[in-house]
Design an enzyme around this catalytic site. Structure first.
Site, PDB file in Angstrom:
ATOM      1  N   CYS A 145       0.829  -1.213   0.000  1.00  0.00           N
ATOM      2  CA  CYS A 145       0.000   0.000   0.000  1.00  0.00           C
ATOM      3  C   CYS A 145       0.857   1.254   0.000  1.00  0.00           C
ATOM      4  O   CYS A 145       0.658   2.163  -0.804  1.00  0.00           O
ATOM      5  CB  CYS A 145      -0.939  -0.015   1.203  1.00  0.00           C
ATOM      6  SG  CYS A 145      -1.874   1.498   1.375  1.00  0.00           S
TER       7      CYS A 145
ATOM      8  N   CYS B 150      -1.579   1.699  -3.027  1.00  0.00           N
ATOM      9  CA  CYS B 150      -2.547   2.784  -2.789  1.00  0.00           C
ATOM     10  C   CYS B 150      -1.931   4.181  -2.761  1.00  0.00           C
ATOM     11  O   CYS B 150      -2.427   5.088  -3.435  1.00  0.00           O
ATOM     12  CB  CYS B 150      -3.257   2.581  -1.458  1.00  0.00           C
ATOM     13  SG  CYS B 150      -3.446   0.894  -0.918  1.00  0.00           S
TER      14      CYS B 150
ATOM     15  N   LYS C 210       0.004   5.302  -5.974  1.00  0.00           N
ATOM     16  CA  LYS C 210      -1.025   5.310  -7.025  1.00  0.00           C
ATOM     17  C   LYS C 210      -1.860   6.574  -6.933  1.00  0.00           C
ATOM     18  O   LYS C 210      -2.093   7.257  -7.923  1.00  0.00           O
ATOM     19  CB  LYS C 210      -1.882   4.049  -6.876  1.00  0.00           C
ATOM     20  CG  LYS C 210      -3.037   3.877  -7.831  1.00  0.00           C
ATOM     21  CD  LYS C 210      -4.321   4.511  -7.399  1.00  0.00           C
ATOM     22  CE  LYS C 210      -4.817   4.191  -6.035  1.00  0.00           C
ATOM     23  NZ  LYS C 210      -5.337   2.838  -5.847  1.00  0.00           N
TER      24      LYS C 210
ATOM     25  N   TYR D  34      -9.166  -3.256 -10.838  1.00  0.00           N
ATOM     26  CA  TYR D  34      -8.773  -2.002 -10.190  1.00  0.00           C
ATOM     27  C   TYR D  34      -7.506  -1.412 -10.824  1.00  0.00           C
ATOM     28  O   TYR D  34      -7.474  -0.250 -11.213  1.00  0.00           O
ATOM     29  CB  TYR D  34      -8.418  -2.256  -8.725  1.00  0.00           C
ATOM     30  CG  TYR D  34      -9.548  -2.493  -7.762  1.00  0.00           C
ATOM     31  CD1 TYR D  34      -9.933  -1.497  -6.885  1.00  0.00           C
ATOM     32  CD2 TYR D  34     -10.174  -3.732  -7.667  1.00  0.00           C
ATOM     33  CE1 TYR D  34     -10.926  -1.715  -5.934  1.00  0.00           C
ATOM     34  CE2 TYR D  34     -11.166  -3.959  -6.721  1.00  0.00           C
ATOM     35  CZ  TYR D  34     -11.541  -2.948  -5.859  1.00  0.00           C
ATOM     36  OH  TYR D  34     -12.520  -3.172  -4.928  1.00  0.00           O
ATOM     37  N   ILE D  35      -6.456  -2.214 -10.876  1.00  0.00           N
ATOM     38  CA  ILE D  35      -5.157  -1.677 -11.267  1.00  0.00           C
ATOM     39  C   ILE D  35      -5.179  -1.236 -12.728  1.00  0.00           C
ATOM     40  O   ILE D  35      -4.661  -0.179 -13.088  1.00  0.00           O
ATOM     41  CB  ILE D  35      -4.038  -2.714 -10.992  1.00  0.00           C
ATOM     42  CG1 ILE D  35      -3.957  -2.956  -9.471  1.00  0.00           C
ATOM     43  CG2 ILE D  35      -2.699  -2.252 -11.552  1.00  0.00           C
ATOM     44  CD1 ILE D  35      -2.970  -4.022  -9.042  1.00  0.00           C
TER      45      ILE D  35
ATOM     46  N   GLU E  29      -7.238   2.007 -13.138  1.00  0.00           N
ATOM     47  CA  GLU E  29      -6.573   3.130 -12.458  1.00  0.00           C
ATOM     48  C   GLU E  29      -5.375   3.609 -13.281  1.00  0.00           C
ATOM     49  O   GLU E  29      -5.193   4.815 -13.501  1.00  0.00           O
ATOM     50  CB  GLU E  29      -6.133   2.722 -11.047  1.00  0.00           C
ATOM     51  CG  GLU E  29      -7.327   2.572 -10.105  1.00  0.00           C
ATOM     52  CD  GLU E  29      -6.986   2.146  -8.682  1.00  0.00           C
ATOM     53  OE1 GLU E  29      -7.850   2.262  -7.815  1.00  0.00           O
ATOM     54  OE2 GLU E  29      -5.839   1.686  -8.439  1.00  0.00           O
TER      55      GLU E  29
ATOM     56  N   HIS F  65     -26.598  21.513  -0.085  1.00  0.00           N
ATOM     57  CA  HIS F  65     -26.797  22.041  -1.421  1.00  0.00           C
ATOM     58  C   HIS F  65     -25.810  23.169  -1.715  1.00  0.00           C
ATOM     59  O   HIS F  65     -25.537  23.979  -0.829  1.00  0.00           O
ATOM     60  CB  HIS F  65     -28.237  22.579  -1.527  1.00  0.00           C
ATOM     61  CG  HIS F  65     -28.609  22.999  -2.908  1.00  0.00           C
ATOM     62  ND1 HIS F  65     -28.790  22.083  -3.928  1.00  0.00           N
ATOM     63  CD2 HIS F  65     -28.806  24.224  -3.442  1.00  0.00           C
ATOM     64  CE1 HIS F  65     -29.091  22.751  -5.037  1.00  0.00           C
ATOM     65  NE2 HIS F  65     -29.103  24.040  -4.770  1.00  0.00           N
TER      66      HIS F  65
ATOM     67  N   GLU G  33     -25.920  15.223  -2.330  1.00  0.00           N
ATOM     68  CA  GLU G  33     -27.311  15.392  -1.877  1.00  0.00           C
ATOM     69  C   GLU G  33     -28.271  14.504  -2.674  1.00  0.00           C
ATOM     70  O   GLU G  33     -29.376  14.209  -2.218  1.00  0.00           O
ATOM     71  CB  GLU G  33     -27.748  16.855  -1.943  1.00  0.00           C
ATOM     72  CG  GLU G  33     -27.915  17.402  -3.340  1.00  0.00           C
ATOM     73  CD  GLU G  33     -28.299  18.892  -3.345  1.00  0.00           C
ATOM     74  OE1 GLU G  33     -29.241  19.256  -2.652  1.00  0.00           O
ATOM     75  OE2 GLU G  33     -27.632  19.671  -4.071  1.00  0.00           O
TER      76      GLU G  33
HETATM   77  P1  NDP Z   1      -8.340  -7.732 -10.253  1.00  0.00           P
HETATM   78  O1  NDP Z   1      -8.583  -9.081  -9.718  1.00  0.00           O
HETATM   79  O2  NDP Z   1      -9.164  -6.603  -9.783  1.00  0.00           O
HETATM   80  O3  NDP Z   1      -8.400  -7.743 -11.835  1.00  0.00           O
HETATM   81  C1  NDP Z   1      -7.641  -8.646 -12.578  1.00  0.00           C
HETATM   82  C2  NDP Z   1      -7.908  -8.391 -14.045  1.00  0.00           C
HETATM   83  O4  NDP Z   1      -7.035  -9.207 -14.815  1.00  0.00           O
HETATM   84  C3  NDP Z   1      -9.314  -8.753 -14.455  1.00  0.00           C
HETATM   85  O5  NDP Z   1      -9.742  -7.855 -15.434  1.00  0.00           O
HETATM   86  C4  NDP Z   1      -9.146 -10.163 -15.023  1.00  0.00           C
HETATM   87  O6  NDP Z   1     -10.062 -10.489 -16.012  1.00  0.00           O
HETATM   88  C5  NDP Z   1      -7.790 -10.045 -15.669  1.00  0.00           C
HETATM   89  N1  NDP Z   1      -7.092 -11.325 -15.816  1.00  0.00           N
HETATM   90  C6  NDP Z   1      -6.809 -12.215 -14.854  1.00  0.00           C
HETATM   91  N2  NDP Z   1      -6.126 -13.265 -15.357  1.00  0.00           N
HETATM   92  C7  NDP Z   1      -6.004 -13.026 -16.684  1.00  0.00           C
HETATM   93  C8  NDP Z   1      -5.420 -13.735 -17.749  1.00  0.00           C
HETATM   94  N3  NDP Z   1      -4.824 -14.907 -17.542  1.00  0.00           N
HETATM   95  N4  NDP Z   1      -5.482 -13.201 -18.982  1.00  0.00           N
HETATM   96  C9  NDP Z   1      -6.096 -12.014 -19.189  1.00  0.00           C
HETATM   97  N5  NDP Z   1      -6.656 -11.286 -18.219  1.00  0.00           N
HETATM   98  C10 NDP Z   1      -6.611 -11.789 -16.976  1.00  0.00           C
HETATM   99  O7  NDP Z   1      -6.785  -7.522  -9.992  1.00  0.00           O
HETATM  100  P2  NDP Z   1      -5.868  -6.266  -9.868  1.00  0.00           P
HETATM  101  O8  NDP Z   1      -4.530  -6.823 -10.131  1.00  0.00           O
HETATM  102  O9  NDP Z   1      -6.368  -5.102 -10.639  1.00  0.00           O
HETATM  103  O10 NDP Z   1      -6.000  -5.925  -8.341  1.00  0.00           O
HETATM  104  C11 NDP Z   1      -5.799  -6.937  -7.369  1.00  0.00           C
HETATM  105  C12 NDP Z   1      -6.566  -6.616  -6.126  1.00  0.00           C
HETATM  106  O11 NDP Z   1      -5.903  -5.591  -5.425  1.00  0.00           O
HETATM  107  C13 NDP Z   1      -7.967  -6.080  -6.373  1.00  0.00           C
HETATM  108  O12 NDP Z   1      -8.913  -7.075  -6.559  1.00  0.00           O
HETATM  109  C14 NDP Z   1      -8.207  -5.295  -5.123  1.00  0.00           C
HETATM  110  O13 NDP Z   1      -8.660  -6.165  -4.140  1.00  0.00           O
HETATM  111  C15 NDP Z   1      -6.832  -4.756  -4.786  1.00  0.00           C
HETATM  112  N6  NDP Z   1      -6.671  -3.358  -5.252  1.00  0.00           N
HETATM  113  C16 NDP Z   1      -7.445  -2.395  -4.696  1.00  0.00           C
HETATM  114  C17 NDP Z   1      -7.337  -1.082  -5.107  1.00  0.00           C
HETATM  115  C18 NDP Z   1      -8.228  -0.053  -4.497  1.00  0.00           C
HETATM  116  O14 NDP Z   1      -8.778  -0.281  -3.434  1.00  0.00           O
HETATM  117  N7  NDP Z   1      -8.419   1.102  -5.138  1.00  0.00           N
HETATM  118  C19 NDP Z   1      -6.383  -0.684  -6.111  1.00  0.00           C
HETATM  119  C20 NDP Z   1      -5.631  -1.772  -6.656  1.00  0.00           C
HETATM  120  C21 NDP Z   1      -5.775  -3.048  -6.233  1.00  0.00           C
HETATM  121  P3  NDP Z   1     -11.472 -11.195 -15.681  1.00  0.00           P
HETATM  122  O15 NDP Z   1     -12.358 -10.143 -15.100  1.00  0.00           O
HETATM  123  O16 NDP Z   1     -11.906 -11.687 -16.999  1.00  0.00           O
HETATM  124  O17 NDP Z   1     -11.159 -12.293 -14.707  1.00  0.00           O
END
Ligand code: NDP
Length: 454
Positions: free
Chosen positions: A42, A47, A50, A177-178, A181, A434, A439
């Site tokens: 983080c 976090c 980022k 998320y990543i 973002e 307001h 709101e």
């Molecule tokens: P996520 O699990 O959110 O997303 C992973 C993405 O990668 C999805 O779109 C998934 O597709 C895709 N994916 C997974 N495997 C493959 C593959 N083999 N080929 C192609 N695409 C693939 O992971 P992140 O890495 O973005 O984040 C990890 C975690 O970290 C989050 O779930 C969250 O809990 C935390 N996080 C929180 C943040 C916040 O609070 N703002 C910021 C960043 C991270 P599909 O949907 O099809 O499975």
């Protein structure tokens, strides 16, 4: 009795530092090992940096928007990536020191080395060997690369924070998320961004209206979307890269960024020496009280791969320390955990999506989309979406969702009401502030649609 420590925490991230700090404050003899950087993902590669990058990217749009308000000569100019990274690194160094001092300040012993189990009670930390009555695994997660040819030619989020130059063209894989973002960050700083993802819409698992709004906003920002697609290989082309899609399309870029998920960080921990069981995906499995299959070994935070969010990790660390050394666990509500995606603009959500609520029973949906006041003047084509998901029988607000500027700040407050079980009638009794976007949460009068139920 006979152990060097009452509690030894492996991992100095959000979960581990909080657990160690609270346990030491309760009088336990605590050791904490961190092999990379205090504050963990983080603070160092998640976090915090980022959000600094997100804020940097927003300034360009703010400067453009200022023109509508009469500002002349406010256009953003050229962005200096190296200056941004240097400013970010200074802040991270400050936070690193703070995290270490927090532990030392309560009398915990800190070790700056990798820890490895020797047996269920003994741990090697660098050149030292220690024993502990109880052990907490809090080693977090790490980005995963897909198993495709040329995967090593891509970058992951750990690398994105240390690039020498801001890429001109980036292909991002994923739509979690990543991915979204960083799409906002790089696009906002001027790069061309392509987002390749497997689903028809980004952000699988979120409310569908939010997902649709996100896809629209990405397009409005100039991000090229490649839905229902995947990267099959990455090739080198001079200093550049080519992302080869599964359907044969080829996208040239400076950089291919895998934002395709994270996995538990257990490599080199020697879990087998302690007999700690992991799931098929490598996450440490836990039951009640964050206990692993070995009764005196607990695991908290991302290494358990459940709700991988910093505030969940810190709450788990705090609750576990209270439970072990004060005989009580502070009661957090892990059922309705609010979360935000710091996209451009951000979204935030608490509770159930429309789809999940509809699967449980008859649900009233209240939805509004509007141009926020700022953009009636700036002329930016950007809408805000606000949505309540209400259980018809009880009138309880099961979910609150927002896509638009300040959504994370607003939903944090709404999350208190949802956690407390507030009803739509109670939202309606609340006087608005307001003029704000927030709101709208207390002035939604018309049911947009009713879903679910027999
Ligand atoms: P996520 O699990 O959110 O997303 C992973 C993405 O990668 C999805 O779109 C998934 O597709 C895709 N994916 C997974 N495997 C493959 C593959 N083999 N080929 C192609 N695409 C693939 O992971 P992140 O890495 O973005 O984040 C990890 C975690 O970290 C989050 O779930 C969250 O809990 C935390 N996080 C929180 C943040 C916040 O609070 N703002 C910021 C960043 C991270 P599909 O949907 O099809 O499975």
């Amino acid at each position: 009795m006979g152990f060097d420590f009452d509690l030894f925490v492996i991992g100095g991230g959000s979960a581990g530092v909080r657990c160690g700090r609270i346990a030491a404050a309760h009088g336990a003899r605590v050791g904490v090992a961190e092999g990379r950087f205090w504050g963990g993902t983080c603070v160092n590669i998640g976090c915090v940096p980022k959000k600094i990058l997100v804020q940097a990217a927003e300034y360009g749009a703010h400067a453009e928007d200022a023109v509508g308000f009469g500002w002349r000569g406010a256009a953003a100019g050229v962005h200096d990536w190296a200056a941004l990274i240097a400013a970010k690194d200074r802040e991270i160094a400050r936070l690193n020191g703070t995290y270490r001092r927090l532990l030392e300040g309560v009398g915990a012993t800190v070790f700056e080395a990798q820890a490895r189990f020797l047996d269920p009670h003994r741990i090697a930390v660098g050149d030292t060997e220690i024993s502990a009555e109880r052990i907490v695994i809090a080693t977090g997660g790490r980005p995963l690369r897909p198993d495709i040819p040329g995967a090593e030619l891509g970058i992951v989020s750990d690398d994105a924070f240390y690039l020498d130059r801001r890429p001109e063209r980036v292909v991002i894989l994923g739509s979690g998320y990543i991915a979204v973002e960083f799409a906002g960050i790089f696009r906002g700083l001027g790069a061309e961004v392509d987002l390749v993802f497997r689903q028809p819409l980004p952000l699988r698992g979120f409310d569908r209206d939010l997902r649709e709004a996100m896809a629209e906003a990405l397009v409005a920002q100039g991000v090229r979307l490649f839905p229902e697609s995947n990267i099959a290989a990455v090739e080198a082309m001079g200093m550049g890269r080519v992302a080869v899609l599964a359907d044969g399309r080829r996208i040239a870029a400076d950089c291919v960024f895998f934002a395709s998920g994270r996995g538990a960080n257990t490599e080199g921990l020697g879990l087998d020496h302690a007999g700690v069981a992991t799931s098929a995906s490598g996450a440490v499995m836990i039951g009640e009280q964050w206990r692993t299959n070995v009764a005196h070994i607990h695991a908290i935070g991302d290494v358990t791969d459940r709700l991988n969010l910093t505030p969940v990790a810190t709450a788990e660390g705090h609750a576990l320390a209270d439970l072990l050394f004060a005989g009580r666990a502070r009661a957090w509500n892990f059922a309705a955990v609010p979360t935000a995606v710091f996209s451009t603009p951000p979204l935030a959500t608490v509770g159930l999506s429309e789809e999940d609520a509809a699967a449980r029973g008859k649900t009233d949906i209240y939805l509004t989309r509007f141009t926020p006041m700022r953009h009636t003047i700036s002329g930016r084509a950007r809408k805000t979406l606000i949505k309540l998901v209400v259980e018809q029988a009880s009138g309880r607000v099961l979910g609150a969702h927002m896509f638009g500027e300040d959504a994370p700040e607003i939903i944090q407050g709404i999350a208190i009401a949802v956690t407390a079980g507030a009803t739509k009638a109670e939202f309606d009794q609340t006087i608005g502030i307001h003029p704000t976007a927030a709101e709208e949460f207390v002035t939604l009068r018309q049911i947009t649609r009713t879903v679910g139920g027999a």
